[in-house]
Design a protein around this motif. Sequence first.
Motif, PDB file in Angstrom:
ATOM      1  N   GLN A  74       0.651  -1.157   0.060  1.00  0.00           N
ATOM      2  CA  GLN A  74      -0.591  -0.317   0.423  1.00  0.00           C
ATOM      3  C   GLN A  74       1.105   1.222   0.127  1.00  0.00           C
ATOM      4  N   ARG A  75       2.206   1.248   0.935  1.00  0.00           N
ATOM      5  CA  ARG A  75       2.432   2.079   0.690  1.00  0.00           C
ATOM      6  C   ARG A  75       3.429   2.304  -0.319  1.00  0.00           C
ATOM      7  N   MET A  76       3.763   1.590  -1.276  1.00  0.00           N
ATOM      8  CA  MET A  76       4.265   1.521  -2.321  1.00  0.00           C
ATOM      9  C   MET A  76       3.712   2.632  -3.503  1.00  0.00           C
ATOM     10  N   ASP A  87      17.791  20.112   5.950  1.00  0.00           N
ATOM     11  CA  ASP A  87      16.181  19.429   5.934  1.00  0.00           C
ATOM     12  C   ASP A  87      16.540  18.656   5.123  1.00  0.00           C
ATOM     13  N   ARG A  88      15.577  17.475   5.736  1.00  0.00           N
ATOM     14  CA  ARG A  88      15.964  16.325   4.663  1.00  0.00           C
ATOM     15  C   ARG A  88      14.222  16.189   3.513  1.00  0.00           C
ATOM     16  N   ALA A  89      13.282  17.447   4.447  1.00  0.00           N
ATOM     17  CA  ALA A  89      12.213  17.130   3.244  1.00  0.00           C
ATOM     18  C   ALA A  89      10.537  18.299   3.219  1.00  0.00           C
ATOM     19  N   VAL A  96       6.402   9.638   1.416  1.00  0.00           N
ATOM     20  CA  VAL A  96       6.631   8.920   0.316  1.00  0.00           C
ATOM     21  C   VAL A  96       7.542   7.940   0.337  1.00  0.00           C
ATOM     22  N   LYS A  97       8.450   7.000  -0.261  1.00  0.00           N
ATOM     23  CA  LYS A  97       9.140   6.353  -0.215  1.00  0.00           C
ATOM     24  C   LYS A  97      10.198   6.840  -1.902  1.00  0.00           C
ATOM     25  N   VAL A  98      10.411   7.577  -1.735  1.00  0.00           N
ATOM     26  CA  VAL A  98      11.367   7.984  -3.344  1.00  0.00           C
ATOM     27  C   VAL A  98      12.521   8.108  -2.200  1.00  0.00           C
ATOM     28  N   ASN A 101      14.941  11.097  -1.518  1.00  0.00           N
ATOM     29  CA  ASN A 101      15.314  11.821  -0.178  1.00  0.00           C
ATOM     30  C   ASN A 101      16.013  11.299   0.180  1.00  0.00           C
ATOM     31  N   TYR A 102      16.380  10.272  -0.126  1.00  0.00           N
ATOM     32  CA  TYR A 102      18.083   9.318   0.248  1.00  0.00           C
ATOM     33  C   TYR A 102      18.878  10.036  -0.196  1.00  0.00           C
ATOM     34  N   ALA A 103      19.046   9.992  -1.476  1.00  0.00           N
ATOM     35  CA  ALA A 103      20.306  11.658  -1.711  1.00  0.00           C
ATOM     36  C   ALA A 103      19.847  12.779  -1.203  1.00  0.00           C
ATOM     37  N   GLU A 163      10.686  15.749  13.556  1.00  0.00           N
ATOM     38  CA  GLU A 163       9.939  15.296  13.216  1.00  0.00           C
ATOM     39  C   GLU A 163      10.782  13.150  13.191  1.00  0.00           C
ATOM     40  N   GLU A 164      11.718  13.310  12.070  1.00  0.00           N
ATOM     41  CA  GLU A 164      11.749  11.839  12.266  1.00  0.00           C
ATOM     42  C   GLU A 164      13.714  11.826  12.050  1.00  0.00           C
ATOM     43  N   PHE A 165      14.324  10.481  12.063  1.00  0.00           N
ATOM     44  CA  PHE A 165      15.960  10.335  11.627  1.00  0.00           C
ATOM     45  C   PHE A 165      15.789   9.862  10.329  1.00  0.00           C
ATOM     46  N   ALA A 166      16.609  10.318   9.635  1.00  0.00           N
ATOM     47  CA  ALA A 166      17.080  10.131   8.024  1.00  0.00           C
ATOM     48  C   ALA A 166      16.355   9.206   7.740  1.00  0.00           C
ATOM     49  N   THR A 167      16.418   7.933   8.543  1.00  0.00           N
ATOM     50  CA  THR A 167      15.818   6.330   7.970  1.00  0.00           C
ATOM     51  C   THR A 167      14.782   5.806   8.695  1.00  0.00           C
ATOM     52  N   SER A 168      14.865   6.774   9.863  1.00  0.00           N
ATOM     53  CA  SER A 168      13.899   5.940  10.986  1.00  0.00           C
ATOM     54  C   SER A 168      12.794   7.176  11.537  1.00  0.00           C
ATOM     55  N   ASN A 169      11.819   6.466  12.000  1.00  0.00           N
ATOM     56  CA  ASN A 169      10.529   7.525  12.294  1.00  0.00           C
ATOM     57  C   ASN A 169      11.091   6.963  13.746  1.00  0.00           C
ATOM     58  N   PRO A 175       5.832   7.763   6.817  1.00  0.00           N
ATOM     59  CA  PRO A 175       4.600   6.154   7.311  1.00  0.00           C
ATOM     60  C   PRO A 175       5.622   4.712   8.094  1.00  0.00           C
ATOM     61  N   SER A 176       6.466   5.033   8.693  1.00  0.00           N
ATOM     62  CA  SER A 176       6.717   4.051   9.056  1.00  0.00           C
ATOM     63  C   SER A 176       5.655   2.570   9.731  1.00  0.00           C
ATOM     64  N   VAL A 177       5.976   1.082   8.681  1.00  0.00           N
ATOM     65  CA  VAL A 177       5.449  -0.031   9.443  1.00  0.00           C
ATOM     66  C   VAL A 177       5.913  -0.173  10.435  1.00  0.00           C
ATOM     67  N   THR A 178       7.040  -0.184  10.928  1.00  0.00           N
ATOM     68  CA  THR A 178       7.718  -0.802  12.201  1.00  0.00           C
ATOM     69  C   THR A 178       7.285   0.240  13.427  1.00  0.00           C
ATOM     70  N   ASN A 179       6.713   1.906  12.939  1.00  0.00           N
ATOM     71  CA  ASN A 179       6.304   2.491  13.805  1.00  0.00           C
ATOM     72  C   ASN A 179       4.906   2.454  14.079  1.00  0.00           C
ATOM     73  N   CYS A 230      12.972   3.957  15.095  1.00  0.00           N
ATOM     74  CA  CYS A 230      12.391   2.303  14.659  1.00  0.00           C
ATOM     75  C   CYS A 230      12.339   2.326  13.009  1.00  0.00           C
ATOM     76  N   GLY A 231      12.938   0.963  12.781  1.00  0.00           N
ATOM     77  CA  GLY A 231      12.601   1.167  11.052  1.00  0.00           C
ATOM     78  C   GLY A 231      12.744  -0.343  10.989  1.00  0.00           C
ATOM     79  N   THR A 232      11.906  -1.140   9.999  1.00  0.00           N
ATOM     80  CA  THR A 232      12.439  -2.489   9.383  1.00  0.00           C
ATOM     81  C   THR A 232      14.477  -2.858   9.415  1.00  0.00           C
ATOM     82  N   ALA A 233      14.964  -2.657   9.274  1.00  0.00           N
ATOM     83  CA  ALA A 233      16.434  -3.002   9.586  1.00  0.00           C
ATOM     84  C   ALA A 233      16.699  -3.515  11.000  1.00  0.00           C
TER      85      ALA A 233
HETATM   86  C1  LIG Z   1      11.978   3.510   5.335  1.00  0.00           C
HETATM   87  C2  LIG Z   1      11.822   4.897   5.956  1.00  0.00           C
HETATM   88  C3  LIG Z   1      11.475   4.738   7.455  1.00  0.00           C
HETATM   89  C4  LIG Z   1      10.979   3.291   7.952  1.00  0.00           C
HETATM   90  O1  LIG Z   1      10.463   3.079   7.673  1.00  0.00           O
HETATM   91  P1  LIG Z   1       9.506   1.042   7.515  1.00  0.00           P
HETATM   92  O2  LIG Z   1       8.317   0.691   6.914  1.00  0.00           O
HETATM   93  O3  LIG Z   1       9.187   0.889   9.382  1.00  0.00           O
HETATM   94  O4  LIG Z   1      10.734   0.127   7.702  1.00  0.00           O
HETATM   95  C5  LIG Z   1      11.693   5.590   8.052  1.00  0.00           C
HETATM   96  N1  LIG Z   1      11.759   6.492   7.631  1.00  0.00           N
HETATM   97  C6  LIG Z   1      12.544   6.901   6.075  1.00  0.00           C
HETATM   98  C7  LIG Z   1      12.412   8.205   5.856  1.00  0.00           C
HETATM   99  C8  LIG Z   1      11.983   6.023   5.336  1.00  0.00           C
HETATM  100  O5  LIG Z   1      12.730   6.182   4.634  1.00  0.00           O
END
Ligand SMILES: *Cc1c(COP(=O)(O)O)cnc(C)c1O
Length: 337
Positions: free
Chosen positions: A79-81, A172-174, A182-184, A187-189, A218-224, A244-248, A281-284
């Motif tokens: 759904q997120r994708m 800023d990140r976003a 959204v997971k584009v 955002n990481y670049a 807001e959030e960390f670079a790659t985790s909520n 929106p993190s699935v882990t969160n 928090c995040g999947t990894a």
């Molecule tokens: C992927 C991502 C997360 C973590 O999401 P999960 O679904 O828990 O892995 C958090 N913040 C950002 C910016 C992400 O890209």
Amino acid sequence: MQNIDWNTLGFKYMDTHCHIRYVWRDGAWGPGELAAEPYLNMHIAAACLHYGQAAFEGMKAFRCKDGKIRVFRPQVNAQRMANTARRTCMAPVPEAMFVDAVSRVIRANDDFVPPYGTGGSLYIRPLLIGSGAQIGVAPASEYTFLVLVVPVGPYYKGGLQPVRAVILDDYDRAAPLGVGNVKVAGNYAASLYAHEQAKHAGFPVELYLDSKEHKYVEEFATSNFIGITKDGRYVTPDSSSILPSVTNNTLKQIAADLGLTVEVRPVPFEELAEFAEVGACGTAVVVTPVCEIVRGDTVIKIGSQTGCGPVLQKLYETVQGIQYGELPDTHGWCVEV
Ligand SMILES: *Cc1c(COP(=O)(O)O)cnc(C)c1O
């Protein structure tokens, strides 16, 4: 397949038997194909390369106590994708196709799923890109969806280790109404430069405040961001530019199941000093305890400086217990492949 030492696996790419790949042309997705070669033969004018039409996902499959392989909540990633695809004008991947692709690629690589008891898992990386040639700025006319898998080890070998975080007010990140939710790939670049600066200064993670005012967390670079108050409430920020993190989402539900009050609301910077525990928090990694947050000359110490706080520890153990089939999966999160 090469001999893998399951006990020393980290979080890095390695080749597996194959990935699965689908192509969208003339309004329809083709059948998925398993491909052994880890390369794409791509057009030099592909829209993903020039204009950033690229979305990805991350989830995990686990070898459970009963020997079966289960994926954790793939429908939520699907759904997120789909949301990411809509926001970036890409052909959406139907949920059923997404979940089927994940199952097929895991089955084709089942000997890469780490054995139960090693703490490892199979990391699953779906990717959706505009692969059609495009020189004028417009959505691509062809899309490629692929799913690759990599066996990964437990992030923490000797228990959850707390880390220091930094707030870098120069970056800023976003943007508030941009693509932070959204997971584009872009955002990481956008966050890599700040991340390198943070790392150089000795901080493994950086925390972002809202881009408009730099007043709210807001959030960390790659985790909520998760904060646990001294009276045991689970607090996580509400903002239009947080991913929106699935882990969160999972941890919020587990916290509520355990009887904690869950608050999703703006979190002012000043409140950081009041939390008993803070986690990323995040999947990894599921959850990384944060014991210190530095912003310029301000140093905020949080909870235990040497280990994980009791609430985050309990949440971590509960989610891992569900993922490895040691605890009842009361919400039906685990999908057998
Ligand atoms: C992927 C991502 C997360 C973590 O999401 P999960 O679904 O828990 O892995 C958090 N913040 C950002 C910016 C992400 O890209």
